[in-house]
Write an enzyme that holds these catalytic residues in place. Structure first.
Site, short mmCIF file in Angstrom:
data_model
loop_
_atom_site.label_atom_id
_atom_site.label_comp_id
_atom_site.label_asym_id
_atom_site.label_seq_id
_atom_site.Cartn_x
_atom_site.Cartn_y
_atom_site.Cartn_z
N GLU A 245 0.83 -1.22 0.00
CA GLU A 245 0.00 0.00 0.00
C GLU A 245 0.85 1.26 0.00
OE1 GLU A 245 1.53 0.17 3.86
OE2 GLU A 245 0.71 -1.58 2.84
N ASP A 246 2.03 1.21 0.62
CA ASP A 246 2.89 2.38 0.68
C ASP A 246 3.39 2.79 -0.71
OD1 ASP A 246 4.72 0.16 0.44
OD2 ASP A 246 4.70 0.06 2.62
#
Length: 453
Positions: free
Chosen positions: A264-265
């Site tokens: 997700e980062d």
């Protein structure tokens, strides 16, 4: 034509060899220029009203190695206006005791524990962060993993970078920190991981971000604005709107939109880049990544996991990875110079690997701020050699599969980096069942522990 082909291939090989070495040297030069001097930020001595507030979000899960010191490093930041939100999904999590001790030790620091998660997708880290994300009092968020320690001036320098622009005038939307591994144990996997992150990974990461033709972010320690995150959804399609200030993607947006991704980062960073046209910056600090007890199997399967994640996000770049590795590059270069100039292979390879080791150790010195300690010198060098030798077997193990194991839970990678749970008992291929039978657990399971990284 038969005689021309080897000549053409030799020139292509030579060009590729030179390009890769230029990238390595660029990474080394960037490390020297950016990290050998860390000036103190003027905002560290400002009054709270003169600097933007920052909400520090730390997702916790179990007793990570060095957890007390990792968390304490955020309590001791030299910045006048911040709050700390310690996110714990399970009310019985063992990390709670450490969090409470630190809050009691630093009563003047605005810190609180946020318990419970909110399921927005299969990514447990995102689910764990959701309540803190909603409760954060400030627009600037610093999301930092629980196995990371930060120097006292890290936040101030990161805020300075976030408020700057690129040379072309584009606003900085995200500030990230290159991981610098520190192994607390002399386990073989820990030493290989330490050597990998502090040499090959670091120089490539720095070089790619210096060229800055595409987003490349590792999510150990990222600083960005919630107001920017609340305008993107991970589609990577530019937002079509005449209002360039308040434009926003339709449908689900913000942190909940990234719960379907494994990395997700990286997807958040890519969304800023492609959907909003923002850019990233590296401050002069590193994310001190504390590596605990990691076995050989742990290291192999960790690398397999992230290669499979990248394969579904940037397929072409992933397929090119073997051609950037030192051993294959040595073969490419020696083929070229031997065909074109008759240069002896053994001399060429000796020079190639000697210079590579020099460059990698120079990168280590720049990031660490000191030479390689004598106490770990030979273990580190053995880890460095093992990393180079293992790069091909690990790549080929990873490329032919879509399943990954993350904190004891099995997932299947899908297109664009999305991920889905694999239920226990679901059908797997014969090859994957055999491979998983060889695999040992990645970590010692703690009480009440279930899935993030």
């Amino acid at each position: 034509m038969v005689f021309i082909l080897p000549l053409v291939l030799s020139y292509i090989a030579l060009v590729w060899f030179i390009v890769l070495w230029a990238i390595w040297v660029l990474g080394c030069w960037t490390a020297r220029k950016r990290y050998r001097l860390r000036p103190r930020s003027p905002t560290s001595t400002s009054t709270p009203s003169d600097v933007p507030g920052v909400s520090i979000l730390r997702p916790l899960k179990g007793l990570d190695t060095n957890l007390y010191e990792n968390l304490e490093s955020t309590f001791t930041q030299e910045y006048p206006n911040f709050e700390i939100l310690l996110s714990v999904a399970d009310e019985n999590d063992q990390a709670l005791r450490v969090a409470r001790e630190l809050i009691a030790k630093y009563p003047r620091v605005n810190a609180k524990i946020v318990t419970g998660d909110e399921t927005v997708g299969v990514n447990p880290k995102v689910n764990n962060l959701m309540r803190s994300y909603h409760l954060a009092a400030n627009d600037i968020l610093w999301v930092i993993d629980s196995n990371v320690t930060a120097l006292p001036g890290t936040l101030a320098r990161a805020v300075d970078a976030l408020q700057s622009c690129t040379r072309s005038g584009k606003r900085i939307g995200l500030v990230h920190h290159v991981p610098f591994a520190y192994s607390t144990e002399s386990k073989i996997g820990s030493r290989i991981e330490e050597a990998f992150l502090n040499t090959n990974h670091a120089k490539m990461y720095l070089a790619i971000n210096t060229v800055a033709v595409e987003s490349c972010v590792v999510g150990k320690s990222n600083l960005y604005r919630r107001s920017d995150l609340d305008r993107v959804n991970g589609s990577l399609r530019p937002i079509k709107s005449a209002d360039t200030t308040n434009r926003r993607q339709e449908g689900l947006y913000g942190l909940p939109a990234f719960g379907k991704f494994m990395a997700e980062d990286n997807m958040i960073a890519s969304a800023f880049w492609h959907e909003l046209g923002l850019r990233h910056d590296l401050s002069c600090d590193v994310a001190h990544n504390i590596v605990g007890s990691m076995s050989f199997n742990d290291y192999v399967w960790r690398r397999v996991r992230w290669i499979r994640v990248r394969k579904h996000m940037v397929l072409l770049a992933t397929l090119l990875e073997p051609f950037t590795e030192s051993i294959l590059l040595a073969a490419i270069g020696s083929f070229a110079v031997n065909n074109l100039f008759g240069f002896p292979l053994w001399i060429f390879n000796t020079i190639h690997f000697s210079l590579l080791l020099y460059v990698d150790l120079d990168v280590y010195v720049s990031l660490a701020g000191h030479p390689l300690p004598a106490a770990i010198r030979w273990q580190f060098l053995a880890g460095w050699v093992a990393r180079e030798v293992l790069s091909f077997p690990i790549f080929f193990l990873a490329i032919f599969g879509d399943e990954v194991v993350w904190r004891g839970t099995t997932y299947r990678m899908r297109r664009n980096g999305e991920v889905e749970h694999i239920r226990p008992g679901a059908k797997e291929g014969i090859l994957m069942r055999w491979i998983h039978s060889l695999r040992k657990p990645q970590y010692e399971r703690l009480d009440a522990e279930t899935p993030p990284e």
